[in-house]
Design a protein around this motif. Structure first.
Motif, PDB file in Angstrom:
ATOM      1  N   ILE A 113       0.867  -1.161  -0.061  1.00 37.89           N
ATOM      2  CA  ILE A 113      -0.053   0.076   0.069  1.00 37.89           C
ATOM      3  C   ILE A 113       0.839   1.171   0.164  1.00 37.89           C
ATOM      4  CG2 ILE A 113      -1.977   1.139   1.249  1.00 37.89           C
ATOM      5  CD1 ILE A 113      -2.741  -1.291   2.634  1.00 37.89           C
ATOM      6  N   GLU A 114       0.700   2.274  -0.895  1.00 39.86           N
ATOM      7  CA  GLU A 114       1.400   3.407  -1.058  1.00 39.86           C
ATOM      8  C   GLU A 114       0.271   4.586  -1.191  1.00 39.86           C
ATOM      9  OE1 GLU A 114       3.589   6.822  -0.525  1.00 39.86           O
ATOM     10  OE2 GLU A 114       4.353   4.668  -0.365  1.00 39.86           O
ATOM     11  N   ARG A 115       0.340   5.388  -0.311  1.00 43.77           N
ATOM     12  CA  ARG A 115      -0.710   6.521  -0.222  1.00 43.77           C
ATOM     13  C   ARG A 115      -0.499   7.907  -1.099  1.00 43.77           C
ATOM     14  NH1 ARG A 115      -0.930   8.649   6.027  1.00 43.77           N
ATOM     15  NH2 ARG A 115       1.218   9.563   6.168  1.00 43.77           N
ATOM     16  N   GLN A 116       0.817   8.116  -1.164  1.00 42.41           N
ATOM     17  CA  GLN A 116       1.321   9.343  -2.006  1.00 42.41           C
ATOM     18  C   GLN A 116       1.197   8.839  -3.388  1.00 42.41           C
ATOM     19  OE1 GLN A 116       3.389  10.940  -3.901  1.00 42.41           O
ATOM     20  NE2 GLN A 116       3.121  12.735  -3.004  1.00 42.41           N
ATOM     21  N   PRO A 117       0.361   9.379  -4.009  1.00 39.36           N
ATOM     22  CA  PRO A 117       0.084   9.036  -5.635  1.00 39.36           C
ATOM     23  C   PRO A 117       1.254   9.070  -6.407  1.00 39.36           C
ATOM     24  CG  PRO A 117      -1.677  10.631  -4.828  1.00 39.36           C
ATOM     25  CD  PRO A 117      -0.692  10.783  -3.955  1.00 39.36           C
ATOM     26  N   LEU A 118       2.093  10.308  -6.412  1.00 39.89           N
ATOM     27  CA  LEU A 118       3.293   9.968  -7.102  1.00 39.89           C
ATOM     28  C   LEU A 118       4.486   8.880  -6.988  1.00 39.89           C
ATOM     29  CD1 LEU A 118       4.785  11.497  -9.339  1.00 39.89           C
ATOM     30  CD2 LEU A 118       5.489  13.137  -7.857  1.00 39.89           C
ATOM     31  N   ILE A 119       4.319   8.632  -5.640  1.00 43.67           N
ATOM     32  CA  ILE A 119       5.179   7.414  -5.437  1.00 43.67           C
ATOM     33  C   ILE A 119       4.733   5.968  -5.857  1.00 43.67           C
ATOM     34  CG2 ILE A 119       6.540   6.294  -3.577  1.00 43.67           C
ATOM     35  CD1 ILE A 119       7.262   9.186  -4.079  1.00 43.67           C
ATOM     36  N   ALA A 120       3.268   5.959  -5.678  1.00 45.63           N
ATOM     37  CA  ALA A 120       2.626   5.105  -6.032  1.00 45.63           C
ATOM     38  C   ALA A 120       2.730   4.693  -7.792  1.00 45.63           C
ATOM     39  CB  ALA A 120       1.110   5.162  -5.673  1.00 45.63           C
ATOM     40  N   LEU A 156      -1.681  -1.703  -3.889  1.00 40.35           N
ATOM     41  CA  LEU A 156      -2.861  -0.996  -3.608  1.00 40.35           C
ATOM     42  C   LEU A 156      -2.582   0.397  -3.271  1.00 40.35           C
ATOM     43  CD1 LEU A 156      -4.499  -3.351  -1.147  1.00 40.35           C
ATOM     44  CD2 LEU A 156      -5.084  -3.206  -3.379  1.00 40.35           C
ATOM     45  N   THR A 157      -3.263   1.444  -3.888  1.00 40.88           N
ATOM     46  CA  THR A 157      -3.095   2.972  -3.641  1.00 40.88           C
ATOM     47  C   THR A 157      -3.993   3.536  -2.844  1.00 40.88           C
ATOM     48  OG1 THR A 157      -4.188   3.545  -5.433  1.00 40.88           O
ATOM     49  CG2 THR A 157      -1.848   3.185  -5.823  1.00 40.88           C
ATOM     50  N   GLY A 158      -3.868   4.471  -1.784  1.00 44.74           N
ATOM     51  CA  GLY A 158      -4.646   4.993  -1.015  1.00 44.74           C
ATOM     52  C   GLY A 158      -4.070   4.841   0.480  1.00 44.74           C
ATOM     53  N   ASN A 159      -5.025   5.310   1.751  1.00 45.66           N
ATOM     54  CA  ASN A 159      -4.581   5.374   2.780  1.00 45.66           C
ATOM     55  C   ASN A 159      -4.589   3.937   3.528  1.00 45.66           C
ATOM     56  OD1 ASN A 159      -5.481   5.580   5.968  1.00 45.66           O
ATOM     57  ND2 ASN A 159      -4.817   7.556   5.357  1.00 45.66           N
ATOM     58  N   ALA A 160      -3.293   3.597   4.027  1.00 46.90           N
ATOM     59  CA  ALA A 160      -3.267   2.321   4.650  1.00 46.90           C
ATOM     60  C   ALA A 160      -4.145   1.795   5.604  1.00 46.90           C
ATOM     61  CB  ALA A 160      -1.543   2.081   5.210  1.00 46.90           C
ATOM     62  N   ILE A 161      -4.429   2.912   6.500  1.00 45.33           N
ATOM     63  CA  ILE A 161      -5.235   2.780   7.653  1.00 45.33           C
ATOM     64  C   ILE A 161      -6.705   2.674   7.209  1.00 45.33           C
ATOM     65  CG2 ILE A 161      -6.221   3.802   9.804  1.00 45.33           C
ATOM     66  CD1 ILE A 161      -3.748   5.386  10.026  1.00 45.33           C
ATOM     67  N   GLU A 162      -7.204   3.171   6.389  1.00 42.88           N
ATOM     68  CA  GLU A 162      -8.519   3.021   5.844  1.00 42.88           C
ATOM     69  C   GLU A 162      -8.593   1.688   4.983  1.00 42.88           C
ATOM     70  OE1 GLU A 162      -9.314   6.362   2.908  1.00 42.88           O
ATOM     71  OE2 GLU A 162      -9.189   7.811   4.821  1.00 42.88           O
ATOM     72  N   HIS A 163      -7.640   1.167   4.518  1.00 47.48           N
ATOM     73  CA  HIS A 163      -7.654   0.001   3.656  1.00 47.48           C
ATOM     74  C   HIS A 163      -7.497  -1.202   4.596  1.00 47.48           C
ATOM     75  CE1 HIS A 163      -7.022   0.249  -0.644  1.00 47.48           C
ATOM     76  NE2 HIS A 163      -6.225   1.316  -0.396  1.00 47.48           N
ATOM     77  N   MET A 164      -6.931  -1.136   5.778  1.00 49.33           N
ATOM     78  CA  MET A 164      -6.977  -2.102   6.762  1.00 49.33           C
ATOM     79  C   MET A 164      -8.310  -2.028   7.664  1.00 49.33           C
ATOM     80  SD  MET A 164      -3.032  -2.047   8.598  1.00 49.33           S
ATOM     81  CE  MET A 164      -2.647  -0.360   8.878  1.00 49.33           C
ATOM     82  N   ARG A 165      -8.622  -1.071   7.989  1.00 47.42           N
ATOM     83  CA  ARG A 165     -10.088  -0.890   8.554  1.00 47.42           C
ATOM     84  C   ARG A 165     -11.252  -1.477   7.748  1.00 47.42           C
ATOM     85  NH1 ARG A 165      -9.518   5.046  11.524  1.00 47.42           N
ATOM     86  NH2 ARG A 165      -8.077   4.555  13.002  1.00 47.42           N
ATOM     87  N   ALA A 201       1.414   7.676  12.503  1.00 48.15           N
ATOM     88  CA  ALA A 201       2.147   6.162  12.889  1.00 48.15           C
ATOM     89  C   ALA A 201       1.276   5.463  13.836  1.00 48.15           C
ATOM     90  CB  ALA A 201       3.610   6.358  13.224  1.00 48.15           C
ATOM     91  N   PRO A 202       1.083   6.184  15.079  1.00 46.51           N
ATOM     92  CA  PRO A 202       0.256   5.351  16.232  1.00 46.51           C
ATOM     93  C   PRO A 202      -1.218   4.693  15.618  1.00 46.51           C
ATOM     94  CG  PRO A 202       0.899   7.525  17.006  1.00 46.51           C
ATOM     95  CD  PRO A 202       1.451   7.471  15.653  1.00 46.51           C
ATOM     96  N   ALA A 203      -2.033   5.517  14.894  1.00 39.19           N
ATOM     97  CA  ALA A 203      -3.059   5.106  14.312  1.00 39.19           C
ATOM     98  C   ALA A 203      -2.789   3.888  13.358  1.00 39.19           C
ATOM     99  CB  ALA A 203      -3.910   6.058  13.663  1.00 39.19           C
ATOM    100  N   LEU A 204      -1.852   3.864  12.541  1.00 37.33           N
ATOM    101  CA  LEU A 204      -1.381   2.951  11.626  1.00 37.33           C
ATOM    102  C   LEU A 204      -0.942   1.769  12.394  1.00 37.33           C
ATOM    103  CD1 LEU A 204      -0.553   2.570   8.682  1.00 37.33           C
ATOM    104  CD2 LEU A 204       1.809   3.088   9.205  1.00 37.33           C
ATOM    105  N   LEU A 205      -0.183   1.752  13.362  1.00 40.67           N
ATOM    106  CA  LEU A 205       0.086   0.764  14.284  1.00 40.67           C
ATOM    107  C   LEU A 205      -1.252  -0.065  15.009  1.00 40.67           C
ATOM    108  CD1 LEU A 205       2.150  -1.469  15.649  1.00 40.67           C
ATOM    109  CD2 LEU A 205       2.351   0.421  17.736  1.00 40.67           C
TER     110      LEU A 205
END
Length: 260
Positions: free
Chosen positions: A124-131, A157-166, A208-212
């Motif tokens: 998962i990468e959320r920064q569109p250019l890096i993705a 996958l692209t987008g916010n990893a926290i949202e993807h996981m939830r 990062a805390p929310a990601l963890l």
């Protein structure tokens, strides 16, 4: 469209006339202009694929994703195999190749190492250019007979990893791997050209805390967090143990044992 911070104007340009049409397609997709004299970065399209070039008199060379040659090839051939610290951290062992979710994919270097060792990887990468760089690198790697089977184990996958996981559907990943951007303030930490490009574009991972928290809720077997060796642990539960190297360490949050 990618958010542009102060001093990070971006333009898209073709490195030769034959790539003009492709450059226009990327400009439309990414939401950047083809002409922008004040740009600090250029997304360049040429024979070697997609790359980001920081502009200015002392700018480093371009940043691109290359899984076939260079550093990736050297590490694939001589990196130490299952003895590498990252392999031990995610739980690779005889007969054990966990399914891994890399929530902070970046240029895909760590994910490629784990895929080359046999792990099924979701990135998962959320920064569109890096993705976009990562997508381009994966596409080019699929054309190489030797590397194609490795990148065949890598799903982006692209987008916010926290949202993807939830919102995860189906079987959860056995291992979740996190390498959040650490808020360095020492300029000596920005020597690598990738970091000089990434910092203005990506910023620090303040969530990062929310990601963890989301990773610990989803992973079935363990969460692994890569940190600078002397950095504090991420706020939240404490890891059970860490594997420490010269410049970085891996904090391990086990849930249950990985078995063959």
């Amino acid at each position: 469209m990618v958010e542009q911070e102060q001093g990070t104007g971006i333009r898209v340009e073709a490195l030769s006339a034959e790539f003009t049409a492709l450059a226009a397609q990327w400009a439309e997709r990414l939401g950047f202009p083809l002409e922008h004299d004040e740009a600090a970065f250029a997304v360049q399209i040429g024979a070697d694929g997609l790359q980001i070039q920081q502009l200015g008199p002392q700018a480093p060379g371009p940043v691109r994703v290359d899984f076939v040659e260079g550093q990736a090839a050297h590490r694939r051939q001589f990196g130490g195999g299952n003895g590498q610290m990252i392999a031990k951290a995610v739980g690779i062992a005889q007969g054990v190749r966990p399914q891994v979710l890399d929530c902070t994919a970046g240029l895909g270097k760590d994910a490629f190492v784990l895929a080359s060792l046999g792990c099924q990887m979701t990135l998962i990468e959320r920064q569109p250019l890096i993705a976009a760089l990562l997508e381009d690198g994966l596409a080019r790697a699929r054309a190489d007979d030797e590397v194609a089977p490795i990148v065949g184990r890598m799903r982006l996958l692209t987008g916010n990893a926290i949202e993807h996981m939830r919102a995860w559907q189906g079987e959860p990943p056995q291992v979740i791997y996190l390498d959040p951007m650490f808020p360095h303030r020492d300029k000596s930490a920005l020597v690598k050209k990738e970091m000089r490009v990434f910092r203005p574009l990506v910023g620090d991972d303040l969530d990062a805390p929310a990601l963890l928290e989301a990773a610990l809720a989803l992973a079935s077997h363990r969460v692994v967090v890569k940190r600078p060796r002397k950095a504090p642990i991420i706020e939240g539960p404490k890891p059970s143990h860490s594997l420490e190297g010269k410049s970085s360490r891996y904090d391990i949050y086990p849930k249950k044992a990985l078995k063959a």
